[in-house]
Design an enzyme around this catalytic site. Structure first.
Site, PDB file in Angstrom:
ATOM      1  CE1 TYR A  29      -3.398   2.797   0.406  1.00  0.00           C
ATOM      2  CE2 TYR A  29      -2.119   3.469   2.321  1.00  0.00           C
ATOM      3  CZ  TYR A  29      -3.105   3.732   1.381  1.00  0.00           C
ATOM      4  OH  TYR A  29      -3.769   4.930   1.416  1.00  0.00           O
ATOM      5  N   GLY A  89       0.825   4.264   0.952  1.00  0.00           N
ATOM      6  CA  GLY A  89       1.048   5.056   2.171  1.00  0.00           C
ATOM      7  C   GLY A  89       2.055   4.428   3.111  1.00  0.00           C
ATOM      8  CG  HIS A 130      -1.598  15.591   5.979  1.00  0.00           C
ATOM      9  ND1 HIS A 130      -2.456  14.794   6.715  1.00  0.00           N
ATOM     10  CD2 HIS A 130      -1.672  15.115   4.712  1.00  0.00           C
ATOM     11  CE1 HIS A 130      -3.020  13.894   5.920  1.00  0.00           C
ATOM     12  NE2 HIS A 130      -2.566  14.070   4.705  1.00  0.00           N
ATOM     13  CB  SER A 177      -6.226  10.451   5.880  1.00  0.00           C
ATOM     14  OG  SER A 177      -4.886  10.659   6.219  1.00  0.00           O
ATOM     15  CB  CYS A 215     -11.086  15.153   6.041  1.00  0.00           C
ATOM     16  SG  CYS A 215     -11.295  13.871   7.284  1.00  0.00           S
ATOM     17  N   GLY A 216     -11.163  15.710   2.476  1.00  0.00           N
ATOM     18  CA  GLY A 216     -11.494  16.734   1.495  1.00  0.00           C
ATOM     19  C   GLY A 216     -10.361  17.588   0.954  1.00  0.00           C
TER      20      GLY A 216
END
Ligand code: GTP
Ligand code: SPV
Ligand code: MN
Length: 639
Positions: free
Chosen positions: A238, A240, A266, A288, A290-291
């Protein structure tokens, strides 16, 4: 056998490389790769590669430069070896991560703490010697039968005060291909820095694989050797957890920034177009999923970046760069109507990697794409039919909620022309936001920088999402959306933020948004595209062209301004009722939030700057006063 690297033989080869390192590579590295590595004349880089070879025992080693031919090789290999598979549209591929590897794995991500050092006790950590021994034993021989890929990239623009050169070693062509899309090439940057140790190092192996997916998730480890600016990652794919330059580098960058007096955040970065064609730049931190990407991609605005920003003060201005040059974005809910810019890239020929989506007849499908999904196909769980259950009896959805796409920003129609400006862009406003179903208004402006940092950034809470492994929907403290990546004391990090603007005559304005506020019926109060209006209001505020109403929690928009902007931006009639419902000050919820946050800063964080508590106390007083004067739920029209 004694390690060839242990000898202390200063003898050089005919080239620049130390003989002991050259010996470690001999028989595995091709002449072209040796030439590329040698030409960089960087002893630390040579040592990093040689040590990785000794440990991981690859069959062969390939060193890449900044050429298109090398990027092409990576792309082809990812498909040839089966880490990616081609889709019907030219340039599109898909990749699956393992069932237990669908998000950032915080549980097994640990800091390696050297003897004599200490980190905040809330951080996941392990003694350096013990951790190194563990992760090295997992990496030992991990690349047998495989090729080791040695790549050089740069975080931030090249030839810039922001830039951080990085060396990534991996055995995954998917990881390497992702990095090609996401980061600026850095071979020439290494040539420029010469024999310097000023670079981050990442060593990754996918570990044993079945069907080209990491097969031993229980042996997944992501260890951060911050004292050496090096990351180890094993038994995971993955992005990340593996793409060193993303969240793993952020952890190193935050420490580096702390030492050097800048900020690593971030945050997305975008330009908003104001009257007369001016562009005002905003950076925003939302946790993460959240837009951030959706905000940076607002149709009609320009995107600099969607996930990571560095800030420096340059020429008396707070300036930001995008650390990346691509997007590893959440695909769920990407629809033609709401996200025309991304939709376009995802549906026309060009380089796209889809991860953890549903595949049927050479086409990718995802949740919330605005059309019915096939009832069967192939997904990260293997062959899939609707209703399929996992080993614990939970339904496996067609695609994972954290399914993503990887693209280059250069493929995007509204990429900002300043993306590669080595001095970044001047920041007019900073925005904080999170998943908050019941407390904050959709948009508000802090009274000043200190209020914004304390009451918005340092008080940020958000409900957890599928971007990290674990339970979803749990309201969690996440200051500046950066808590997952912070390995310096929280109070110190807040102070760095507070003090950062001291040299500036006019600091950026600070805003808070909440896209996730719900009404009494549990439904979201705002539509997906409303954020475009909030941004335009902020743009006007930064340029002194809109009024505001003073509420206890900040300055909120006036109905008339918002109504006009809804009409102008979305061609929507925004009713006074909607305004009142959305911008009502919810006093009890705001007080409850203060209780939670103050408790954290009083009892869990040991170095809280006193000013944070003062700001929160003043906010409490304003809320108490309003409650006494006007009750629990106060319409913005009566403020
Ligand atoms: P990371 O890449 O994980 O750092 O996430 P991100 O902050 O870039 O999140 P992104 O913009 O991709 O948004 C993730 C999710 O939020 C998507 O599933 C969207 O549907 C949802 N979302 C974005 N904007 C809105 C909004 O205005 N309202 C609601 N209800 N959901 C939204
Ligand atoms: C996030 O989780 O914040 C992301 C995706 O942006 S990851 O690459 O996993 O960090
Ligand atoms: Mn992110």
């Amino acid at each position: 056998m004694e390690s060839v690297l242990a000898s202390n033989d200063p003898e050089k080869t005919e080239n620049s490389m130390d003989k002991k390192y050259a010996n470690a590579l001999k028989g595995k590295i091709d002449a072209d790769s040796m030439k590329k590595l040698d030409a960089l004349k960087n002893g630390m880089l040579h040592a990093f590669v040689a040590e990785a070879v000794e440990l991981c025992q690859p069959d062969s080693i390939k060193v890449f430069d900044d050429s298109d031919a090398d990027a092409d090789y990576v792309r082809k290999k990812a498909v040839e070896l089966g880490e990616e598979k081609p889709l019907a549209i030219q340039g599109h591929t898909y990749h699956f991560d393992g069932m237990a590897d669908q998000g950032r794995d915080k549980e097994v991500t640990r800091y390696l703490v050297p003897p004599g050092d200490s980190l905040d006790k809330t951080l996941n950590q392990i003694g350096r010697d013990e951790g190194l021994a563990e992760v090295r034993s997992l990496l030992a021989g991990s690349m047998e039968g495989r090729q080791m890929i040695v790549r050089l990239f740069c975080l931030g623009p090249t030839n810039s005060p922001f830039g951080i050169p990085c060396a990534q070693i991996t055995d995954s062509f998917y990881v390497s291909h992702s990095e090609d899309l996401l980061y600026r090439r850095g071979y020439e940057e290494f040539r420029r820095i010469g024999d310097s140790d000023r670079f981050f190092r990442f060593l990754h192996s996918a570990g044993r694989m079945e069907n080209m997916v990491s097969a031993e998730p229980e042996k997944k480890r992501i260890y951060i050797d911050y004292s050496r600016e090096q990351i180890y990652s094993v038994n995971t794919q993955y992005a990340g957890n593996t793409v060193g330059l993303k969240k793993l580098a952020l952890r190193l960058a935050i420490r580096k920034a702390d030492r050097e007096g800048w900020l690593a955040e971030h945050m997305f970065a975008m330009g908003s177009k104001g009257p007369g064609g001016r562009i005002t730049y905003f950076c925003g931190a939302f946790p993460s999923a959240c837009g951030k990407t959706s905000t940076a991609m607002i149709p009609g605005e320009t995107i600099i970046g969607d996930d990571l920003a560095y800030f420096r003060i340059i020429d008396g201005q707070l300036r930001a760069v995008n650390v990346e040059e691509g997007i590893f974005g959440i695909i769920q809910d990407v629809k033609a109507k709401d996200d025309p810019v991304i939709w376009d890239v995802l549906t026309r020929p060009g380089e796209v990697i889809f991860s953890n989506v549903l595949i049927k007849d050479g086409r990718p499908y995802w949740l919330g794409m605005g059309q019915d999904l096939p009832k069967d196909g192939v997904n990260y769980s293997g062959p899939w039919t609707a209703g399929k259950k996992d080993s614990s009896g939970a339904e496996i959805l067609a695609a994972h909620k954290n399914a993503r796409y990887t693209i280059s920003l250069r493929a995007i129609a509204n990429m900002d022309s300043q993306l590669d400006n080595p001095k970044g862009v001047p920041v007019g406003g900073i925005i904080y936001g999170g998943r908050d179903s019941d407390t904050s208004v959709p948009v508000q402006q802090a009274f000043d920088w200190t209020h914004g940092i304390a009451a918005y950034g340092a008080s940020l809470e958000s409900e957890t999402t599928a971007a990290t492994i674990g339970k979803e929907g749990v309201r969690t403290f996440n200051l500046m959306s950066n808590l997952d990546f912070l390995a310096i004391p929280v109070g110190r990090y807040i102070l760095n933020n507070l003090n950062f603007v001291k040299p500036l005559s006019t600091p950026p304005l600070v805003f808070a948004v909440n896209y996730f506020l719900r009404g009494k019926d549990g439904k979201f109060l705002n539509g997906m595209r409303d954020k475009a209006v909030w941004i335009k209001w902020m743009e006007l505020r930064v340029n002194g062209q809109a009024d505001a109403i003073k509420a206890p929690t900040g300055q909120i928009p006036k109905y008339e301004d918002i109504r006009r902007l809804f009409k102008q931006v979305l061609d929507k009639d925004y009713s006074r009722d909607d305004y009142v419902t959305q911008f009502t000050i919810r006093v009890p919820e705001n007080l409850a939030k203060l209780d939670r946050i103050e408790k954290i800063y009083r009892s869990e964080i040991t170095d809280t700057p006193p000013v944070v508590l003062e700001i929160l106390a003043a906010q409490r007083k304003r809320l108490d006063d309003l409650k006494t004067a006007k009750g629990d739920y106060v319409s913005p029209l009566s403020l």
